[in-house]
Design an enzyme around this catalytic site. Structure first.
Site, mmCIF file in Angstrom:
data_model
loop_
_atom_site.group_PDB
_atom_site.id
_atom_site.type_symbol
_atom_site.label_atom_id
_atom_site.label_comp_id
_atom_site.label_asym_id
_atom_site.label_seq_id
_atom_site.Cartn_x
_atom_site.Cartn_y
_atom_site.Cartn_z
ATOM 1 N N TRP A 52 0.828 -1.208 0.000
ATOM 2 C CA TRP A 52 0.000 0.000 0.000
ATOM 3 C C TRP A 52 0.857 1.251 0.000
ATOM 4 O O TRP A 52 0.543 2.232 -0.661
ATOM 5 C CB TRP A 52 -0.983 -0.007 1.169
ATOM 6 C CG TRP A 52 -1.903 -1.185 1.080
ATOM 7 C CD1 TRP A 52 -2.031 -2.202 1.991
ATOM 8 C CD2 TRP A 52 -2.825 -1.492 0.007
ATOM 9 N NE1 TRP A 52 -2.956 -3.113 1.545
ATOM 10 C CE2 TRP A 52 -3.453 -2.713 0.345
ATOM 11 C CE3 TRP A 52 -3.160 -0.866 -1.184
ATOM 12 C CZ2 TRP A 52 -4.413 -3.315 -0.483
ATOM 13 C CZ3 TRP A 52 -4.112 -1.466 -2.009
ATOM 14 C CH2 TRP A 52 -4.722 -2.670 -1.659
ATOM 15 N N LYS A 99 -11.913 -2.413 6.901
ATOM 16 C CA LYS A 99 -11.084 -3.267 7.735
ATOM 17 C C LYS A 99 -11.553 -3.256 9.187
ATOM 18 O O LYS A 99 -11.623 -4.286 9.822
ATOM 19 C CB LYS A 99 -9.610 -2.816 7.693
ATOM 20 C CG LYS A 99 -9.056 -2.551 6.299
ATOM 21 C CD LYS A 99 -8.765 -3.808 5.511
ATOM 22 C CE LYS A 99 -8.564 -3.599 4.023
ATOM 23 N NZ LYS A 99 -7.527 -2.664 3.614
ATOM 24 N N ASP A 143 -1.855 6.610 6.348
ATOM 25 C CA ASP A 143 -2.859 5.649 5.898
ATOM 26 C C ASP A 143 -3.132 4.704 7.070
ATOM 27 O O ASP A 143 -2.301 3.864 7.397
ATOM 28 C CB ASP A 143 -2.313 4.883 4.682
ATOM 29 C CG ASP A 143 -3.234 3.748 4.235
ATOM 30 O OD1 ASP A 143 -4.295 3.542 4.854
ATOM 31 O OD2 ASP A 143 -2.878 3.066 3.252
HETATM 32 C C1 LIG Z 1 -6.932 -2.212 2.250
HETATM 33 C C2 LIG Z 1 -5.927 -1.164 2.310
HETATM 34 C C3 LIG Z 1 -5.827 -0.173 1.319
HETATM 35 C C4 LIG Z 1 -6.678 -0.157 0.077
HETATM 36 O O1 LIG Z 1 -7.951 0.238 0.374
HETATM 37 P P1 LIG Z 1 -9.045 0.422 -0.783
HETATM 38 O O2 LIG Z 1 -10.196 0.940 0.011
HETATM 39 O O3 LIG Z 1 -9.275 -0.941 -1.369
HETATM 40 O O4 LIG Z 1 -8.527 1.367 -1.778
HETATM 41 C C5 LIG Z 1 -4.880 0.815 1.489
HETATM 42 N N1 LIG Z 1 -4.069 0.838 2.556
HETATM 43 C C6 LIG Z 1 -4.133 -0.110 3.512
HETATM 44 C C7 LIG Z 1 -3.213 -0.024 4.692
HETATM 45 C C8 LIG Z 1 -5.066 -1.142 3.419
HETATM 46 O O5 LIG Z 1 -5.128 -2.069 4.378
#
Ligand SMILES: *Cc1c(COP(=O)(O)O)cnc(C)c1O
Length: 361
Positions: free
Chosen positions: A100, A196, A172
């Site tokens: 990511w 998540k 993030d």
């Molecule tokens: C799942 C995830 C993403 C991607 O998220 P999307 O909503 O599918 O774009 C980005 N960063 C992290 C840390 C993730 O766990």
């Protein structure tokens, strides 16, 4: 039916009470006699939902004055582009701790190609397949922001502290938001996909310090401008109504449980139980440097001399109700995601399965 233990990495487990509330609202939302799936986002019942969700974000995370909480579409993946588009003027610094983070760096590269500005990668753990968090790097003071991924969902490593630095912090937090208390005042922007630890797929949350925005002139397309969504309180276009409704149910449950200190304790206990078993059990080993282990996503593989038992253990665990423990293809082996909604009894069930499997071999 046998109880299922949901270890999926995302979309992932939600609390049973939350699912029940969501199901009720699918049938009859807030006494309207309509489903939450078919109401106007501008109706008073739904505006109350989105306001309360933003309010609970502020309360649970103890968000100080001067910040806004907005709900958007596009996933965390769109934030990889929106962040540099809105915040990178001269230079942005990143660390690369996994897939990511790599994607975030790549998108910042696109912004830099179009508008100028430099993307500096301060450190990376790609040399060892992202099995550790780089430690020896200095965050420059003269950057527009420093970006990192607090929890590396795929590789199972985590930075469980808020950096102290002069630069503006952007993070993030897709897969560990609400897993622990966070000092929001250290950050300028936090974002994540909600699928998540909060809601079903479809909504992205952004916590942003207003002072971080509009610091330089740039033509930003309306939908990609944070100020658009702040001004319209996440209602510039139709927000993802149902995921936001479910997010609110989760937030209420977090509050009922006692907030983030309580959740953190639950999460630490769950992770400790599983890591202790991984370290004790002769069949398994963890893949991440001990001090960098994630309490949300636990990655482990079979020790080399037992490698051929991997498929057998997968079946063995599945027969005992474990779902979603197959590791991501870039790591292999197993990954158990222990998000907030996963109860201790599911971790115990997994640990018991590991013990039983060991004694069989
Ligand atoms: C799942 C995830 C993403 C991607 O998220 P999307 O909503 O599918 O774009 C980005 N960063 C992290 C840390 C993730 O766990």
């Amino acid at each position: 039916m046998m109880k299922k233990h949901n270890f999926y990495a995302g979309p992932s487990i939600l609390n049973q009470g939350v699912i029940k509330n969501a199901a009720d609202a699918v049938m009859n939302f807030a006494g309207t006699g309509l489903s939450v799936l078919e109401v106007s986002h501008r109706g008073k019942e739904f505006t109350a939902v989105i306001e309360e969700a933003a309010q609970l974000f502020k309360e649970l995370l103890d968000i100080p004055e001067g910040y806004e909480v907005i709900f958007l579409g596009g996933g965390a993946s769109l934030q990889f582009y929106m962040v540099p588009l809105n915040l990178m003027h001269k230079k942005a610094a990143y660390i690369n701790t996994g897939t990511w983070a790599t994607n975030a760096i790549k998108q910042a590269g696109y912004v830099s190609k179009v508008f100028g500005g430099e993307v500096e990668v301060l450190a990376s753990s790609e040399d060892k397949n992202f099995t550790y968090i780089p430690k020896n790097f200095v965050i420059p003071e003269d950057v527009d922001y420093f970006h990192y991924t607090s929890n590396n969902t795929i590789y199972g490593s985590e930075i469980r502290k808020d950096f102290d630095c002069k630069a503006r912090l952007v993070c993030d937090m897709s897969s560990d938001i609400f897993s622990r208390p966070v000092d929001i005042s250290k950050y300028d922007l936090i974002y994540g996909g909600a699928q998540k630890n909060l809601a079903p797929a479809g909504v992205t949350f952004v916590i942003v310090k207003k002072d971080a925005l509009g610091r330089f002139e740039r033509p930003i397309p309306t939908m990609l401008d944070y100020n658009t969504h702040i001004k319209k309180e996440s209602m510039f276009n139709t927000p993802p109504v149902f995921p936001i409704y479910v997010a609110l149910q989760t937030l209420k449950w977090y509050k009922e449980l006692g907030g983030l200190k309580v959740l953190e304790k639950r999460n630490l206990d769950k992770a400790e139980l599983l890591y202790n078993e991984i370290d004790r059990n002769k069949l398994f080993r963890g893949t991440v440097a001990t001090e960098d282990r994630s309490i949300m996503n636990v990655c482990f593989v079979m020790n080399d001399e037992y490698k051929e038992l991997e498929a057998e253990f997968a079946t063995f665990a599945a027969e005992r109700g474990m779902i979603g423990i197959k590791g991501h293809r870039s790591v292999g082996g197993f990954r158990a995601s222990l998000y907030n909604a996963l109860e201790m009894d599911s971790v115990k069930a997994l640990v018991d399965a590991m013990k039983e499997f060991e004694s069989k071999h």
